[in-house]
Design a protein around this motif. Structure first.
Motif, PDB file in Angstrom:
ATOM      1  N   PHE A  47       0.429  -1.270  -0.062  1.00 38.47           N
ATOM      2  CA  PHE A  47       0.075   0.328   0.811  1.00 38.47           C
ATOM      3  C   PHE A  47       0.861   1.183  -0.048  1.00 38.47           C
ATOM      4  N   MET A 105      -3.192   2.679   5.342  1.00 39.65           N
ATOM      5  CA  MET A 105      -4.086   1.869   4.959  1.00 39.65           C
ATOM      6  C   MET A 105      -2.898   0.573   5.714  1.00 39.65           C
ATOM      7  N   ASP A 157       0.225   4.974   1.211  1.00 43.53           N
ATOM      8  CA  ASP A 157      -1.026   4.953   1.805  1.00 43.53           C
ATOM      9  C   ASP A 157      -0.909   4.202   3.527  1.00 43.53           C
TER      10      ASP A 157
END
Length: 593
Positions: free
Chosen positions: A520, A526, A523
């Motif tokens: 990810f 996340m 991010d």
């Protein structure tokens, strides 16, 4: 009966999900199925860290073999694993702190990663392995498991974090050693990586002064005289799935429950075993000599319907244990005549294929009400896997049901009326009632497989007996976002407030992969969320209705692929211990995950 067998809802769906995950990912990304293999190939997908981890894992597997082989470790055999200048300090710290001791079990841990080894001389690989093997009878451990759970890659070298578990017999009894190693490796273009050094970051030693294990498998002694035990129960779910028609409701997922109670009033607990479709459910009556006899047929509960959750409870207040079963046709209510014979009163379509059944008098009117957690949605029921979307926060599971007991085995669906429809489609795997806020009524915790768990606070009006449930898990710190399989309550710190333990999935590969920046990428929020899914079990400490995650400091996070996790005082010292059933597709293998 094997102690672990009754506590685990032996399910295999996540393993199957992992196997076909590339196909599912391809579907979600609208990619052709042929592209799926590219997504799951670390070389083609650019996951150099996994390529390196696999190579290091092969070396560690050889190291484990050297620890368990009966012959002494030869320099030539060990030389293929290490660099010429390999060095490390002893991997069994000399200075250990005793953290627990009774008449049978002694637990010791290292004081810190540095305080125990600074003065120890560095040594070679043969000496290191010899010292690890030397404490065990025969000069070798019986089991050695090394799993890579973290990796950091540098231009010409890399480091791995490795969980190490050794077990074997000693002159004094049994010994288990659990360590965390920080391993430094040298990379070679055309050869396997070599270990340059190993450092101990954590160490725990469990010594048991018994000739055998703490728990003995007495399945054969208890059930072996029965033909059905040899001809039926000794075979795996996969074996029967290959021989039974799926139209009967058979599957390999193993989502079949077990219930325990004294059904005939003789003071001995009996066991009800639910089975997959096409196989008869079993009611094992306990005999005075400790053996069991299957009385399911004479008791009227030997049906062949695929049965998921099962629960004993006195639903008509006549002093005996009635039986509720979650079948593919719905909830079956069976009244006990007090002597262990049951009458099927009816089947309600509410609660079809219920995995989680939990009973409590939520409205304090004197009778047991019933919560049914439904895992599969209707269109997925009977399939092997769950199509949870998204798998970390799914809301497309079956719909849970709360049934109010109106007397005479009459029940009313009050799910929506009382607010339990909020979050009711989250693949419920387990449920447990408890008065977590000490206000005199029963609250409900629901463990979900693919996303946050739920804690429904019971706001019952004590005068009118009316009220609603309010979902408060995020507000009180009880959400727990793992792949949850079970939930158990106990006051572990003896402060008068019930604490909560949740069994989740621990994944060595998951812990290794989800911490990397490539996962990810861009991010971090996340990435952190996904790390939670692989971290393992959770212990939530309750302080006046607010929960704190103490899993790591309590040492109860790594329970492998956890399933059932009951509290039980196994050594009679008045403190509740934890038993965690774990594993996956064992079949004929003695050791899986």
């Amino acid at each position: 009966m094997d102690v672990l067998s009754w506590m685990r809802p032996a399910s295999y769906f996540i393993f199957i999900t992992i196997l076909i995950a590339p196909v599912l990912i391809a579907q979600q990304l609208a990619l052709p199925p042929t592209r799926a293999v590219l997504i799951d190939d670390p070389v083609r997908d650019g996951w150099s860290t996994e390529v390196i981890s696999q190579a290091a894992g092969k070396q560690l597997k050889q190291l484990g073999a050297l620890l368990t082989q009966p012959e002494p470790v030869s320099p030539d055999a060990a030389a293929t694993l290490v660099t010429a200048d390999f060095h490390c300090k002893p991997l069994q710290p000399a200075q250990l702190e005793t953290v627990f001791q009774d008449g049978t079990v002694t637990v010791r841990r290292m004081l810190s990663p540095t305080s125990t080894v600074d003065d120890d001389p560095e040594t070679d690989i043969v000496s290191v392995l010899g010292a690890l093997r030397g404490r065990y009878s025969g000069g070798a451990s019986e089991r050695a498991e090394l799993k890579i759970v973290g990796i950091v890659v540098l231009p010409t070298s890399f480091e791995t974090t490795v969980l190490v578990s050794l077990f074997g017999r000693t002159d004094a009894g049994n010994l288990e050693e659990n360590s965390t190693w920080r391993c430094a490796w040298v990379r070679r273009d055309s050869e396997a990586p070599r270990l340059k050094t190993i450092a101990v970051e954590a160490y725990e030693q469990v010594a048991v002064t018994l000739a055998g294990p703490l728990f003995a498998d007495c399945s054969e002694a208890v059930m072996g005289h029965n033909a059905w035990y040899r001809e039926h129960l000794l075979y795996s779910t996969v074996y029967w799935a290959q021989r039974l028609e799926t139209a009967q409701g058979s599957s390999i997922d193993g989502h079949n429950g077990i219930a325990i109670d004294d059904v005939d009033g003789d003071g001995l607990d009996d066991v009800y075993i639910a089975q997959t479709g096409g196989l008869p459910n079993r009611l094992l009556r306990r005999n005075a000599d400790g053996t069991v006899t299957d009385i399911a047929a004479s008791a009227g509960v030997d049906w062949l319907d695929s049965t998921r959750g099962v629960l004993f409870g006195d639903f008509d207040n006549d002093g005996d244990a009635d039986l509720v079963c979650g079948t593919d046709d719905g909830l079956q209510f069976n009244e006990n005549d007090g002597n262990g014979h049951f009458t099927l009163l009816g089947t309600t379509e509410m609660g079809k294929s219920a995995h989680a059944l939990a009973a409590a008098d939520y409205d304090n009117d004197g009778d047991l009400d019933l919560f049914a957690g439904i895992y599969f949605p209707l269109h997925d029921r009977g399939t092997v896997i769950a199509y949870a979307v998204p798998y970390f926060n799914a809301t497309n599971g079956g719909t849970n049901v709360l049934l109010r007991n109106d007397g005479d085995f009459q029940f009313s669906d009050v799910t929506k009326l009382l607010g339990l429809d909020e979050g009711s489609t989250r693949y419920a795997f387990a449920a447990s009632w408890e008065d977590y806020d000490n206000d005199g009524d029963q609250d409900l915790y629901v463990a979900n497989d693919f996303g946050p768990n739920l804690l429904y606070r019971n706001d019952l009006d004590k005068d009118s007996g009316e009220g609603r449930f309010v979902e408060v898990a995020p507000a009180v710190g009880a959400e727990d976002r793992g792949f949850s399989m079970s939930a158990a309550w106990s006051d572990v710190d003896n402060n008068g407030w019930m604490d909560l333990y949740i069994a989740n999935m621990y994944s060595a590969a998951g812990n290794r992969i989800v911490t990397q920046e490539k996962f990810f990428e861009g991010d971090p929020a996340m990435r952190e969320y996904m790390q939670y899914l692989a971290r393992g079990n959770t212990l939530l400490q309750n302080d006046h209705g607010a929960f704190t995650d103490v899993s790591d400091e309590a040492g109860v996070m790594m329970g492998r692929w956890g399933w059932g996790s009951p509290f039980c005082d196994i050594n009679n010292d008045s403190w509740d211990d934890l038993l965690v059933g774990n594993g996956n597709l064992t079949n004929k293998r003695e050791h899986d995950l």
